[in-house]
Write an enzyme that holds these catalytic residues in place. Structure first.
Site, short mmCIF file in Angstrom:
data_model
loop_
_atom_site.label_atom_id
_atom_site.label_comp_id
_atom_site.label_asym_id
_atom_site.label_seq_id
_atom_site.Cartn_x
_atom_site.Cartn_y
_atom_site.Cartn_z
N HIS A 270 0.85 -1.19 0.00
CA HIS A 270 0.00 0.00 0.00
C HIS A 270 0.88 1.23 0.00
CE1 HIS A 270 -3.12 2.86 1.25
NE2 HIS A 270 -3.98 1.96 0.80
N ASP A 324 -7.97 -5.16 -0.04
CA ASP A 324 -8.46 -5.88 -1.20
C ASP A 324 -8.19 -7.38 -1.15
OD1 ASP A 324 -9.59 -3.75 -2.47
OD2 ASP A 324 -7.74 -3.13 -3.45
N1 CMC Z 1 3.83 -7.74 -4.69
C1 CMC Z 1 5.17 -7.84 -4.81
N2 CMC Z 1 6.01 -6.82 -4.61
C2 CMC Z 1 5.48 -5.65 -4.25
C3 CMC Z 1 4.11 -5.48 -4.09
C4 CMC Z 1 3.27 -6.58 -4.31
N3 CMC Z 1 1.95 -6.49 -4.19
N4 CMC Z 1 3.86 -4.21 -3.73
C5 CMC Z 1 5.04 -3.58 -3.66
N5 CMC Z 1 6.03 -4.47 -3.98
C6 CMC Z 1 7.46 -4.18 -4.03
C7 CMC Z 1 7.84 -3.49 -5.32
O1 CMC Z 1 8.18 -4.43 -6.31
C8 CMC Z 1 9.01 -2.64 -4.89
O2 CMC Z 1 10.14 -3.48 -4.81
P1 CMC Z 1 11.63 -2.89 -5.10
O3 CMC Z 1 11.87 -1.87 -4.04
O4 CMC Z 1 12.50 -4.10 -5.00
O5 CMC Z 1 11.57 -2.31 -6.48
C9 CMC Z 1 8.63 -2.23 -3.45
O6 CMC Z 1 7.75 -3.24 -2.99
C10 CMC Z 1 7.94 -0.89 -3.38
O7 CMC Z 1 6.91 -0.85 -4.37
P2 CMC Z 1 6.21 0.50 -4.90
O8 CMC Z 1 5.31 0.18 -6.03
O9 CMC Z 1 7.24 1.55 -5.09
O10 CMC Z 1 5.37 0.89 -3.61
P3 CMC Z 1 4.11 1.78 -3.59
O11 CMC Z 1 3.93 2.14 -2.17
O12 CMC Z 1 4.15 2.87 -4.58
O13 CMC Z 1 2.97 0.73 -4.07
C11 CMC Z 1 0.94 -0.34 -4.48
C12 CMC Z 1 1.74 0.59 -3.55
C13 CMC Z 1 -0.45 -0.56 -3.88
C14 CMC Z 1 0.79 0.30 -5.86
C15 CMC Z 1 1.68 -1.69 -4.61
O14 CMC Z 1 1.91 -2.23 -3.34
C16 CMC Z 1 0.93 -2.69 -5.50
O15 CMC Z 1 1.04 -2.63 -6.72
N6 CMC Z 1 0.14 -3.63 -4.89
C17 CMC Z 1 -0.64 -4.57 -5.63
C18 CMC Z 1 -1.97 -3.95 -6.05
C19 CMC Z 1 -2.93 -3.78 -4.90
O16 CMC Z 1 -3.13 -4.69 -4.09
N7 CMC Z 1 -3.60 -2.60 -4.83
C20 CMC Z 1 -4.58 -2.30 -3.81
C21 CMC Z 1 -4.10 -1.23 -2.88
S1 CMC Z 1 -5.17 -1.03 -1.44
C22 CMC Z 1 -6.62 -0.27 -2.04
C23 CMC Z 1 -6.99 1.01 -1.35
O17 CMC Z 1 -6.58 1.29 -0.22
O18 CMC Z 1 -7.74 1.81 -1.96
#
Ligand code: CMC
Length: 388
Positions: A270, A324
């Site tokens: 998240h 989710d």
């Molecule tokens: N599975 C595997 N690796 C992950 C995941 C995941 N779900 N989420 C983050 N990472 C890793 C990512 O690969 C990165 O690794 P590295 O530092 O080695 O490159 C690191 O964690 C940081 O990722 P980021 O994308 O920079 O982090 P963020 O805070 O911008 O991402 C997110 C948040 C929600 C976009 C991401 O966690 C994601 O894509 N999750 C899967 C989709 C999901 O479940 N979305 C629902 C969010 S909750 C709904 C709501 O509250 O409205």
């Protein structure tokens, strides 16, 4: 001398654009509060109606206030026949979020209060706007349930006034009264999704509302923004993944293989929470109960194993289950079609959208940022016939 280039905040990441007293997310400690009340307390002891009152009026209602509010809401559940006809004319294959958006937009012109507020000092028209807010919130589940039954070739089921917002939605969807646990679960899901700070759809609603447009237009903006897969929708994909894994024994290899391919595990991580999402923790408890009740332990146990492996591998990076991961399972176990997961999110978040609009209108400022122009400063106009 070249003029100084202003900083550009693409995506507004980390930028505070307003103050709010509605909800607070403590991402480090995995806490969510609505006006100071913990989401755990609200999910256990409250109802969606009570939470909506809290978000709109700034305090928990007393018994009399709550009864009156519930009565006002339940009276407004029916939608005009002309809007029912519009829903009937939509293709059966329509995305339910498009149906919801069309339905809310169509309701606007039928609202008797709408012509009396347009372009006026909107926060001073509190009574009219409150009536409009109640109509929108009450009618959204009806739009969704009616369309769902129409596309299945079934008779629509008219709303009842003696059921809660959550129970009545399930009743209109299914044509039978939900069991107590089913109604409670839907109510909890609505409470958990009601507000979440300045997410994209809430912000979009405020942009519309800040022009002194009306609540229907603001909510249509919210629905349109929530439709995108980067906002609503990950729950659907998390459920699909669990189905694909099929059993707890296959979870470890599946997760590892996906991570090795640098793919994301849906329902984890998240932008704000770097700890366990408190909404996921609450839904997990209900998912376990429901799995036992409906004999779907395999799905729940598969999820438990995915969670265990993910926390083992990525927990130290702050990646935990988000809302989710468990909401998709819960809706599925309740028998709700996958494409209605995001509309349920919208039906709930409308409470927060409207609460934020009311709050913002108190000291309304037109939202109008700037974009840094990077195009040419001078171009010679070439007549159409002379262009190459
Ligand atoms: N599975 C595997 N690796 C992950 C995941 C995941 N779900 N989420 C983050 N990472 C890793 C990512 O690969 C990165 O690794 P590295 O530092 O080695 O490159 C690191 O964690 C940081 O990722 P980021 O994308 O920079 O982090 P963020 O805070 O911008 O991402 C997110 C948040 C929600 C976009 C991401 O966690 C994601 O894509 N999750 C899967 C989709 C999901 O479940 N979305 C629902 C969010 S909750 C709904 C709501 O509250 O409205």
């Amino acid at each position: 001398m070249a003029s100084e280039v202003p900083p550009v905040y693409i995506g507004l990441k980390g930028i505070y654009v307003a103050k709010t007293a509605l909800s607070y997310i403590d991402g480090e400690r995995g806490r969510l509060i609505y006006r100071g009340y913990s989401i755990e307390d609200l999910a256990e002891h409250s109802s969606f109606e009570e939470v909506t009152y809290l978000l709109w009026f700034g305090k928990l209602p007393n018994r009399k206030e709550l009864e009156e509010f519930k009565e006002n809401l339940s009276r407004e559940r029916e939608i005009p026949d002309d809007v029912v006809d519009i829903l009937r004319k939509l293709p059966k294959s329509s995305h339910p979020m498009d149906v919801l958006k069309t339905g809310v937009a169509a309701l606007g012109p039928f609202d008797p209060d709408l012509p009396n507020i347009w372009g006026q000092h909107i926060h001073e028209k509190r009574t009219e706007n409150l009536r409009i807010a109640i109509r929108i919130l009450s009618k959204m589940p009806t739009i969704m349930a009616y369309f769902h039954r129409m596309r299945e070739g079934k008779e629509i089921v008219r709303p009842r006034t003696d059921l809660s917002h959550a129970a009545n939605f399930l009743y209109m969807m299914w044509g039978r009264e939900p069991k107590e646990i089913e109604a409670k679960l839907m109510d909890v899901a609505l409470i958990l999704h009601a507000d979440h700070g300045f997410n994209a759809s809430t912000f979009a609603c405020l942009v519309t509302a800040s022009t002194l447009s009306d609540l229907y237009s603001a909510v249509v903006t919210g629905i349109s923004t929530l439709k995108g897969p980067l906002h609503g929708g990950a729950n659907e994909q998390a459920l699909k993944m669990l189905m694909e894994i099929g059993s707890p024994e296959r979870a470890r290899d599946y997760v590892k293989a996906k991570l090795e391919r640098k793919e994301r595990i849906m329902g984890f991580g998240h932008r704000v929470y770097k700890a366990y999402d408190p909404r996921a923790r609450i839904l997990k408890k209900y998912a376990e109960m429901l799995a036992k009740e409906t004999g779907q332990e395999n799905l729940f146990n598969t999820a438990l194993e995915v969670e265990k492996v993910m926390i083992e591998l990525l927990g130290k990076k702050g990646i935990f289950p988000n809302v989710d991961f468990y909401s998709g399972q819960v809706y599925h176990m309740l028998g709700i079609p996958t494409d209605i997961f995001t509309p349920i999110f919208a039906i709930s978040r409308t409470s927060g959208w409207i609460g934020h609009v009311f709050e913002y209108w108190e000291e309304n400022v037109l939202i109008r940022p700037r974009a840094l122009y990077v195009g040419p400063m001078e171009a010679k106009y070439i007549p159409l016939d002379e262009r190459l």
